[in-house]
Structures are given as C-alpha cells and as structure tokens.
Design a protein around this motif. Structure first.
Motif, PDB file in Angstrom:
ATOM      1  N   TYR A  78     -11.064  63.723 -31.786  1.00  0.00           N
ATOM      2  CA  TYR A  78     -12.437  62.744 -31.951  1.00  0.00           C
ATOM      3  C   TYR A  78     -13.768  63.057 -31.568  1.00  0.00           C
ATOM      4  CZ  TYR A  78      -8.934  59.889 -34.068  1.00  0.00           C
ATOM      5  OH  TYR A  78      -7.907  59.170 -34.812  1.00  0.00           O
ATOM      6  N   LYS A 273     -10.554  55.636 -29.917  1.00  0.00           N
ATOM      7  CA  LYS A 273      -9.516  56.173 -31.039  1.00  0.00           C
ATOM      8  C   LYS A 273      -8.760  57.034 -30.700  1.00  0.00           C
ATOM      9  CE  LYS A 273     -13.166  55.271 -34.670  1.00  0.00           C
ATOM     10  NZ  LYS A 273     -14.007  55.937 -35.853  1.00  0.00           N
ATOM     11  N   MET A 387      -9.666  52.661 -38.002  1.00  0.00           N
ATOM     12  CA  MET A 387      -8.539  53.130 -37.977  1.00  0.00           C
ATOM     13  C   MET A 387      -7.333  52.450 -38.856  1.00  0.00           C
ATOM     14  SD  MET A 387      -8.468  54.347 -33.907  1.00  0.00           S
ATOM     15  CE  MET A 387      -6.959  55.573 -34.188  1.00  0.00           C
TER      16      MET A 387
END
Length: 422
Positions: A78, A273, A387
């Motif tokens: 990420y 995330k 997500m």
C-alpha cells in the motif's frame, strides 16, 4: 488467497532464519505479493510518499495484525515504509505516541479514554483511534492456591479470594490504569462480589506477568495472551476466566495514532488498509499456525509458538487439573467480516462509565463529546468502503455483557450504572 502458498513458503523460511531475519529487505517482501506497489499511488489506494512510519507494539498475541502486515509485505503493497518496534510497557507506548516518537501503535482500546480523562495520563491529551485490531482473547490467571475457584465459577472465586484476604494482603496485577485488562479484572471482581477496596491492584507490563507471579509479587493477573497460556505452561497458575466470558466480542486492542500524524490522511489510510488485509488473513484459521511461528520469535512476542497457536485456535489448557476448554466462535478475532474493526462510540462510552463506577472519576465525563473527539469513525468508514468491507450498523445501540447480563445503553450511560448498585 491466490498467493497463499508462496507466502507460506516465505513464512517458513523466515522462521528458520531466526528472529534477525524477520525484518526482511523490501525487495524480498515485495516479491511475496503479486500486487505490490511502488511509492506512487495505485489502484490499491497506496500513499504517494514513503516517509518512514513507526508503529509500536507490546509483546502480545494480538499484535499479530500489525506484525503480519509487515511480514507479508502489506505495508509496502500500500505504498508506506513502516518499521514495527517492540515497546517495553503501555506507559512507554502512551508517552511515545504523545511525543511523536511513534506515529501509531497497537494499543489498549481503553487507553485513549483513560489518558484523556486523566485516569492514565494528562487530562485532555488526545490519542485518536483509527480502528479496532481485535476482539476477545484476554484472560484472568489465578495462582494455583486458588484452584478451588475452578473455571468461570464466580461464587467459588469469591470464597477462595476472601479466604486468602482474611489472612494477608491480596494483590492482583493488570497492565495500565483504565485499560482493557484493568477493566476485565475489576468487572470480574465486581461480578463476583469481591470488595476491591480491600485488594491491592498493581500495574505490571504484560511480558513481566509470569516472572512476577513466580516470585510471589501477586496472586493473579489480568493480561492478554500468550501470558495466560504461558502461566499454565510454567505451572504458576491457571486460567480462571477469559475476557470473552465477560463480554463476548469486546473491543480489545486498537490502532491508536499520534495526534499530529493523524492528519496525514493518505498515509494513515494506507496503514489501515495493510492492517485490515492482515486481519482478514489471520481470521483464516489455516494461517494461524504460521502466524504463531512468526510472532513467537524473540523479535516479537518471544514465547512458545505452540502456546500462541493453541489459544489463537481457541484451545485452552486451563491448568490446575481443570482440563481443556475449547472456544468455538469467540476465540481471538481480528476481522469477522468487518464487525471487529469498526471503532464504536458506544464502546468508548462504556469504558468511561466504568471509570466512574470504579472510582477513577468522581463525576461523569462528557461521554459523547469525548467519543466523537477520539474515534475516527468517518475515516474508518472511508477505508472500509474503498476495500469493500461491510460496516456494522450496531453502534450507539444498547448491548449486553455476558458475565452478569448487565446492559449498557449509550443513550443513557449514567442510568446504565444504576443496575450495579452502590
């Protein structure tokens, strides 16, 4: 996951290589994920800059989502450059979060509210909560001399404790004033009808619990795993009750942020995330054996992988000849299809109400105002939406605790305390 076999091989290799090899070069970590990203932004929502980010953790099993996000190369995926650092105590975590020596930390869910209200820090100090890391998986360990208290028997526990109290000072340990372990201990004592004013309750860092029990510094302790399992393994005590027996699926640890860094939205979102993806990975029970091997190393929890694994799978050797208890749906959870990770205002308000109940605060705080200030609920909703993670709709609704059947209504925290009497 599509690349589960390659990750399994990677984890086995890193385990054999020893603790020093757990922090692998970024090139190797990137190779472990077919979706790794560069420092520029991508469809994964990666951050655009690679500033060094420090995330602290305490050696406990529930640091797993932060550690495995590192080990699986998910922070890099990420687009963030993260170091995970082992910390000595919750007080050290608090201080480093405040000073900015840590950008974020695996932290007690209750700590931000304890600090803000002045119970466990300078009143008014803000430590924002980005997300919840796990539910369940803590316990209260009693010395073997209390073995007649058995497993989850409140009446027997009261009798055993009061018998000891009649002859000498009795001491229990927790890990931080107003933190989760402190509340589980006090809530259990309250449900058992034990007068807490006649006990001594001390603060001990989690990894030091077993050693302190061995030399007789306390008669029992409330802490996270693996230190309850290790206590049984080393025959210094037994598991009397788990935290999920007190409040099923309770919030336990949270990703807590330095106040200034919390405004770095893209970096914070990228970290969240990565941790959320690791949380999903951990809730696949097939992965927990591998996780136990990794986090058991000296660089992380420094405890037997077998003990970590068993309790991660809900298999509790209780000790003291009490046999084994298996938790089937309320062992330590990291994601549970998104229901774990949403930080709830109602849970924050419950913790603060208990501070009043147990005498930490002499007046009721501004419950909802403080919860709004410290819980980054809107940011979590944004990340979850990106997500495709479902959002629970139960926040600010009444909920019930398993141990005593008490209900907490976040619309009336003051009234909710009346059911406890006194």
């Amino acid at each position: 996951m599509k690349d589960s076999m390659s990750r399994r091989e990677f984890l086995k290799k890193s385990t054999l290589a020893g603790a020093a090899a757990l922090i692998l070069p970024s090139t190797l970590l990137a190779a472990c994920s077919s979706n790794s990203s560069s420092s520029s932004s991508s469809n994964d929502g990666a951050a655009t800059k690679k500033n060094k980010i420090k995330i602290g953790f305490i050696p406990l099993t529930d640091c797993a989502s932060v550690v495995m996000a590192k080990e699986l190369g998910l922070f890099e995926k990420y687009g963030v450059d993260v170091d995970v650092t082992k910390e000595a105590s919750w007080a050290a975590v608090r201080d480093k979060l405040i000073s900015g020596d840590l950008n974020a930390a695996h932290c007690l869910f209750g700590m931000p509210f304890s600090v803000y209200t002045g119970v466990g820090g300078a009143a008014g100090t803000e430590l924002p909560i980005a997300m919840v890391l796990n539910a369940n998986g803590q316990a209260i360990t009693l010395a073997n001399k209390f073995s007649q208290a058995g497993f989850r028997d409140l009446k027997a526990a009261k009798s055993a404790i009061e018998k000891i109290m009649a002859g000498r000072e009795t001491t229990f340990a927790m890990t931080f004033p107003g933190g989760t372990h402190d509340l589980w201990l006090r809530y259990w004592l309250g449900a058992a009808g034990v007068d807490q004013t006649k006990l001594k309750i001390i603060t001990i860092p989690p990894p030091q619990m077993v050693a302190n029990m061995k030399v007789g510094n306390m008669d029992g302790y409330s802490v996270g795993e693996p230190w309850n399992g290790v206590g049984v393994r080393e025959n210094i005590g037994f598991t009397h009750i788990s935290s999920q027996d007190i409040w099923k699926d309770h919030p336990e640890k949270a990703l807590v942020l330095n106040k200034a860094w919390s405004s770095q939205t893209e970096e914070v979102k990228a970290v969240m995330k990565a941790v959320l993806e690791a949380s999903k990975w951990l809730d696949n029970l097939d992965n927990r054996k591998e996780a136990a091997k990794v986090i058991g190393h000296q660089a992380y929890v420094n405890a037997p992988a077998e003990t970590i694994e068993n309790r991660l799978l809900g298999k509790y050797d209780l000790g003291a000849g009490l046999g084994e208890h298996v938790y089937t749906d309320d062992y330590m959870l990291f994601h549970k299809d998104g229901s774990v990770n949403l930080p709830r205002k109602s849970h924050a308000m419950f913790f603060m109400a208990q501070y009043v109940r147990f005498g930490f605060l002499d007046q009721h705080p501004e419950y909802e105002k403080i919860a709004d200030k410290l819980i980054m609920k809107d940011l979590y909703r944004e990340v979850a939406g990106e997500m495709g993670i479902s959002l629970p709709d139960d926040d600010m609704k009444p909920f019930q605790l398993k141990l005593d059947g008490a209900a907490f209504d976040p619309s009336d925290p003051v009234g909710s305390l009346k059911q406890y009497g006194g």
